[in-house]
Design an enzyme around this catalytic site. Sequence first.
Site, PDB file in Angstrom:
ATOM      1  N   THR A  15       3.649 -10.499  -8.630  1.00 51.25           N
ATOM      2  CA  THR A  15       2.830 -11.670  -8.311  1.00 51.25           C
ATOM      3  C   THR A  15       3.336 -12.905  -9.048  1.00 51.25           C
ATOM      4  O   THR A  15       4.068 -12.814 -10.039  1.00 51.25           O
ATOM      5  CB  THR A  15       1.352 -11.420  -8.657  1.00 51.25           C
ATOM      6  OG1 THR A  15       1.211 -11.210 -10.049  1.00 51.25           O
ATOM      7  CG2 THR A  15       0.817 -10.218  -7.896  1.00 51.25           C
ATOM      8  N   ASP A  16       2.912 -14.066  -8.556  1.00 54.73           N
ATOM      9  CA  ASP A  16       3.317 -15.337  -9.166  1.00 54.73           C
ATOM     10  C   ASP A  16       2.137 -15.963  -9.922  1.00 54.73           C
ATOM     11  O   ASP A  16       1.097 -15.332 -10.087  1.00 54.73           O
ATOM     12  CB  ASP A  16       3.872 -16.285  -8.095  1.00 54.73           C
ATOM     13  CG  ASP A  16       2.871 -16.623  -7.003  1.00 54.73           C
ATOM     14  OD1 ASP A  16       1.655 -16.428  -7.208  1.00 54.73           O
ATOM     15  OD2 ASP A  16       3.301 -17.095  -5.945  1.00 54.73           O
ATOM     16  N   GLN A  17       2.283 -17.208 -10.341  1.00 56.00           N
ATOM     17  CA  GLN A  17       1.229 -17.877 -11.113  1.00 56.00           C
ATOM     18  C   GLN A  17      -0.053 -18.067 -10.314  1.00 56.00           C
ATOM     19  O   GLN A  17      -1.112 -18.252 -10.893  1.00 56.00           O
ATOM     20  CB  GLN A  17       1.718 -19.243 -11.605  1.00 56.00           C
ATOM     21  CG  GLN A  17       2.678 -19.144 -12.762  1.00 56.00           C
ATOM     22  CD  GLN A  17       3.020 -20.519 -13.306  1.00 56.00           C
ATOM     23  OE1 GLN A  17       3.050 -21.506 -12.574  1.00 56.00           O
ATOM     24  NE2 GLN A  17       3.286 -20.588 -14.597  1.00 56.00           N
ATOM     25  N   GLY A  19      -1.273 -15.749  -8.529  1.00 53.14           N
ATOM     26  CA  GLY A  19      -1.903 -14.435  -8.428  1.00 53.14           C
ATOM     27  C   GLY A  19      -1.636 -13.719  -7.118  1.00 53.14           C
ATOM     28  O   GLY A  19      -2.292 -12.725  -6.807  1.00 53.14           O
ATOM     29  N   VAL A  20      -0.692 -14.222  -6.338  1.00 53.41           N
ATOM     30  CA  VAL A  20      -0.339 -13.580  -5.070  1.00 53.41           C
ATOM     31  C   VAL A  20       1.105 -13.075  -5.146  1.00 53.41           C
ATOM     32  O   VAL A  20       1.891 -13.512  -5.995  1.00 53.41           O
ATOM     33  CB  VAL A  20      -0.518 -14.539  -3.865  1.00 53.41           C
ATOM     34  CG1 VAL A  20      -1.959 -15.007  -3.761  1.00 53.41           C
ATOM     35  CG2 VAL A  20       0.419 -15.720  -3.951  1.00 53.41           C
TER      36      VAL A  20
END
Length: 144
Positions: A15-17, A19-20
């Site tokens: 995930t990325d910043q 949250g996905v």
Amino acid sequence: MLIATKEIEVRYAETDQMGVVYHANYFVWMELGRTSIIQELGFSYAEMERDGIISPVLDIQASYKKPLRYGEKAIVKTWIEEYDGFRVTYKYEIFNDSGDLAVVGESKHVCVKKDSFRPISIRKKYPDWHEAYEKAKKQSVEAS
């Protein structure tokens, strides 16, 4: 129509910043889908590579419909969309564990000699593989 299904648990590191799932991870999951359909047809990328043949990506695309998040499951469905004896187009649909469509994609590949990158005919080099792809392609066309 043969559709390979691969279930993947979304890991925090994917995930990325926001949250996905980071977009590039879907391409990794597509590779897992390709490997799954090839295995379901009774073949192996690893064996092909031991023969000195590799299958680079010619083109790849993804359309993002709904984000996947940490803790969800991704269900990757893969099938052979097109095959002409040299090139293969795989199509993908990736769903969340609730059945919502998250990503639609496709990738195009060709088989080449690893040492020279010269294309090979799957039809000639791997006749059993060719026959299985022709059958899967026909099933795909008939199902449309």
